[in-house]
Write a protein that holds these residues in place. Sequence first.
Motif, PDB file in Angstrom:
ATOM      1  N   VAL A 147       0.848  -1.181   0.000  1.00  0.00           N
ATOM      2  CA  VAL A 147       0.000   0.000   0.000  1.00  0.00           C
ATOM      3  C   VAL A 147       0.888   1.237   0.000  1.00  0.00           C
ATOM      4  CG1 VAL A 147      -0.187   0.036   2.526  1.00  0.00           C
ATOM      5  CG2 VAL A 147      -1.934   1.158   1.134  1.00  0.00           C
TER       6      VAL A 147
ATOM      7  N   ASP B  96      -6.610  -5.383   4.051  1.00  0.00           N
ATOM      8  CA  ASP B  96      -7.710  -5.303   3.090  1.00  0.00           C
ATOM      9  C   ASP B  96      -7.175  -4.861   1.726  1.00  0.00           C
ATOM     10  OD1 ASP B  96      -9.994  -4.706   1.603  1.00  0.00           O
ATOM     11  OD2 ASP B  96     -11.078  -3.935   3.334  1.00  0.00           O
ATOM     12  N   ARG B  97      -7.477  -5.628   0.703  1.00  0.00           N
ATOM     13  CA  ARG B  97      -6.981  -5.309  -0.643  1.00  0.00           C
ATOM     14  C   ARG B  97      -7.570  -4.014  -1.187  1.00  0.00           C
ATOM     15  NH1 ARG B  97      -4.357  -9.529  -3.226  1.00  0.00           N
ATOM     16  NH2 ARG B  97      -4.801  -8.578  -5.238  1.00  0.00           N
ATOM     17  N   GLU B  98      -8.648  -3.539  -0.583  1.00  0.00           N
ATOM     18  CA  GLU B  98      -9.289  -2.314  -1.053  1.00  0.00           C
ATOM     19  C   GLU B  98      -8.663  -1.053  -0.459  1.00  0.00           C
ATOM     20  OE1 GLU B  98     -11.442  -2.310  -3.452  1.00  0.00           O
ATOM     21  OE2 GLU B  98     -11.406  -4.491  -3.519  1.00  0.00           O
ATOM     22  N   VAL B  99      -7.722  -1.202   0.465  1.00  0.00           N
ATOM     23  CA  VAL B  99      -7.062  -0.022   1.029  1.00  0.00           C
ATOM     24  C   VAL B  99      -6.332   0.725  -0.082  1.00  0.00           C
ATOM     25  CG1 VAL B  99      -5.210   0.773   2.563  1.00  0.00           C
ATOM     26  CG2 VAL B  99      -6.843  -0.938   3.362  1.00  0.00           C
ATOM     27  N   ARG B 100      -6.613   2.014  -0.194  1.00  0.00           N
ATOM     28  CA  ARG B 100      -6.062   2.811  -1.298  1.00  0.00           C
ATOM     29  C   ARG B 100      -4.890   3.691  -0.889  1.00  0.00           C
ATOM     30  NH1 ARG B 100      -8.244  -0.556  -3.658  1.00  0.00           N
ATOM     31  NH2 ARG B 100     -10.076  -0.438  -5.010  1.00  0.00           N
TER      32      ARG B 100
ATOM     33  N   SER C 107     -10.308   3.417   2.369  1.00  0.00           N
ATOM     34  CA  SER C 107     -10.819   2.229   1.695  1.00  0.00           C
ATOM     35  C   SER C 107     -12.315   2.383   1.473  1.00  0.00           C
ATOM     36  CB  SER C 107     -10.555   0.980   2.551  1.00  0.00           C
ATOM     37  OG  SER C 107     -11.234  -0.141   2.010  1.00  0.00           O
TER      38      SER C 107
ATOM     39  N   LEU D 172     -14.900  -0.249   4.926  1.00  0.00           N
ATOM     40  CA  LEU D 172     -14.304  -0.202   6.244  1.00  0.00           C
ATOM     41  C   LEU D 172     -15.274  -0.746   7.276  1.00  0.00           C
ATOM     42  CD1 LEU D 172     -12.629   3.319   6.221  1.00  0.00           C
ATOM     43  CD2 LEU D 172     -11.452   1.152   6.466  1.00  0.00           C
TER      44      LEU D 172
END
Length: 309
Positions: A51, A110-114, A131, A134
Amino acid sequence: MRRFCRILLRGLWIVLAAPAALPPAAADALSTVQMLRAGGCGGILPAAPPVRRNAVLDRVAEQWADGRALATAAEDNGYRPELTGGLHFSGSDDLIVQQLRRSGCRIVVDREVRGIGVYRRATDTWLVVVSPFLPSALTTADRMPFSPAAGSAVPPQQPRAATPAAPAAPLLSTRALQLVNEVRARGARCGTHVFAPAPPLRFSGTLAGVALGHAGDMAEHNYFEHEDLAGKSPADRVRAAGYSEKLVGENLAYGPGTIEEVVQGWLDSPGHCENILDPRFVEMGIAYAAGRASRHGLYWVQLFAEPRA
């Protein structure tokens, strides 16, 4: 499979005496996050790519640390409050790493964490993530700082365990690889078996993340085995992290306070030494965790693997 089982049997029994406590050094929270993502929280989640640290989120974390509501700080810096979450850790460096692995892992992996922001002040660390998805506990606009140890209140300071002189993940891995590859370059005798020089190993973030997960699990639950409490072997944990393996080996140690000491201890033990010198292994990861309860030494895990082509 036969070769894998033999590696585990040879690498099972090493318990070294714990040294006196060493001066603590600052834990690298961001490097720990990246290792946890690469290893899927020690093999319990799919591996996630690194990340990116964001300077604006660093500022959000700092403003949160200064007493502003996280949602307000996020919104003032251009982020939607409902997509911004945070973790606040307080305590010793080892405690922060353990808490992050134990209770904050699913959030940061979490793979969606930006993006992620980090702010450190004395013994407190604030992490801010962005993200689309959450947990509801992390999206309340005016919540108290979240601490994985207590849910909302900051945990009390706890005694420091013995820590290596350089616990930051990149430094630890670099030094470990240097020591291991120096031995592989010249070859060595492991008990009665003489190994010729072998190609150097390369670092694997995935293996390091899995190693960190198992070290932390042993430290938290006070056991010392290759098989974890869920009955998973090193190969099971590596596979669960998304690593496609052909051959896996694992070295364990309990007690040493420096990377030099633990590597030398493994080299002095024929079975562990054979794992280090085995020319078929291509990648390596290493991690440690400080013991809790009645055992305050360090738990070390070194993972080797030959990936499938």
